[in-house]
Motif scaffolding. Structure first.
Motif, short mmCIF file in Angstrom:
data_model
loop_
_atom_site.label_atom_id
_atom_site.label_comp_id
_atom_site.label_asym_id
_atom_site.label_seq_id
_atom_site.Cartn_x
_atom_site.Cartn_y
_atom_site.Cartn_z
N THR A 117 49.36 52.61 29.93
CA THR A 117 49.45 51.19 30.21
C THR A 117 50.91 50.78 30.35
OG1 THR A 117 49.53 50.48 27.90
CG2 THR A 117 47.35 50.80 28.86
N TRP A 142 49.56 45.75 33.75
CA TRP A 142 48.94 44.53 33.25
C TRP A 142 49.98 43.50 32.86
CZ3 TRP A 142 49.29 42.43 28.25
CH2 TRP A 142 50.00 43.22 27.32
N ARG A 151 43.48 36.53 27.98
CA ARG A 151 43.15 36.84 29.38
C ARG A 151 44.28 37.63 30.03
NH1 ARG A 151 42.35 32.08 31.21
NH2 ARG A 151 43.92 31.87 32.83
N VAL A 152 43.89 38.73 30.65
CA VAL A 152 44.83 39.71 31.20
C VAL A 152 44.60 39.86 32.70
CG1 VAL A 152 45.31 42.20 31.25
CG2 VAL A 152 45.11 41.02 29.07
N ALA A 154 45.18 42.70 35.55
CA ALA A 154 45.44 44.14 35.57
C ALA A 154 45.11 44.75 36.93
CB ALA A 154 44.63 44.84 34.48
N ALA A 174 40.81 49.58 30.18
CA ALA A 174 40.73 48.33 29.41
C ALA A 174 40.47 48.62 27.94
CB ALA A 174 39.64 47.44 29.98
N THR A 178 42.92 47.52 24.92
CA THR A 178 42.37 46.77 23.80
C THR A 178 42.72 47.43 22.47
OG1 THR A 178 40.54 46.00 25.17
CG2 THR A 178 40.23 45.87 22.78
N LEU A 185 39.75 41.12 24.74
CA LEU A 185 40.40 40.79 26.00
C LEU A 185 39.38 40.37 27.05
CD1 LEU A 185 42.92 43.78 26.33
CD2 LEU A 185 43.37 41.48 25.41
N VAL A 187 39.67 40.78 30.86
CA VAL A 187 40.51 41.42 31.87
C VAL A 187 40.02 41.06 33.26
CG1 VAL A 187 41.40 43.61 32.75
CG2 VAL A 187 40.99 43.32 30.29
N GLN A 189 40.60 42.26 36.85
CA GLN A 189 41.20 43.42 37.50
C GLN A 189 40.86 43.46 38.98
OE1 GLN A 189 40.73 47.23 35.47
NE2 GLN A 189 40.93 48.30 37.42
#
Length: 215
Positions: A117, A142, A151-152, A154, A174, A178, A185, A187, A189
């Motif tokens: 990551t 990310w 909130r991500v 990615a 993910a 996490t 999260l 995510v 993506q």
């Protein structure tokens, strides 16, 4: 010719997105590693699943080039398709269940080793990355879209040289993120996909999302 069912896994809340997954319910129709890798390469999805025992949930997961001990969107998608409570990929026993329109599985970060990551300063920086970015090895890029809300934003780049330039939705990556952050999260993506995660004190992580048949 093996019969392949195609799903979209981790569909976004607006019905768009989702990572395509091929599922061969009759795994015996494609015996042997070479034949499975060849079919996965011909299909060209990021992963294809071969179901070797429906009742026990034994599954074999292939990218176009390698066999995986565990992966997120293949287990979520296959659990949804089979209505399974347990799946058994090579990594170990994976619990599965549904909550409303979401299908969940539970895994461990060590099952998804090799996925690195990298945090960026903003979602715009993640969106601006070329596909794939320079370099070698699996990269999960990310940034926080809303850190307080978990909130991500990615994007995922396998960089295996097998034709998968960018992965639309990657549950295993993910899961790793996490575990690193130690918090649930949401995510977002790829183009329009959503992956939800929840860590537990014992080191396991839940991965959830929506699944639908591909048109």
């Amino acid at each position: 010719m093996a019969e392949v069912e195609v799903l979209r896994v981790f569909v976004g809340p607006d019905g768009r997105g989702g990572n395509l997954l091929g599922v061969v319910r009759d795994g015996a129709s494609v015996p042997g590693a070479q034949a499975r890798q060849r079919l996965a390469a011909e299909l060209g999805y990021s992963e294809t699943v071969f179901v070797d025992d429906t009742e026990r949930g034994v599954v074999d997961i292939w990218t176009p080039s390698v066999r995986l001990p565990f992966a997120g969107h293949p287990t979520v998608g296959t659990a949804w398709l089979l209505g399974a409570e347990v799946l058994r990929p090579p990594a170990g026993e994976v619990k599965a269940w549904t909550e409303g329109d979401l299908t969940w599985v539970r895994g461990r970060a060590e099952w998804a080793s090799g996925r690195r990551t990298q945090r960026f300063g903003s979602p715009a920086e993640v969106d601006a990355l070329p596909a794939p970015p320079p370099g070698e090895g699996w990269l999960y890029a990310w940034a926080w879209a809303d850190e307080a809300a978990g909130r991500v934003r990615a994007r995922a780049f396998p960089r295996r040289g097998d034709g998968i330039v960018e992965d639309e939705a990657t549950g295993a990556a993910a899961l790793v993120l996490t575990a690193e952050l130690g918090r649930p999260l949401d995510v977002r993506q790829g183009a329009a996909s959503q992956i939800l995660t929840r860590p537990h004190p014992d080191g396991t992580v839940d991965i959830g999302g929506r699944v639908s048949p591909a048109p």
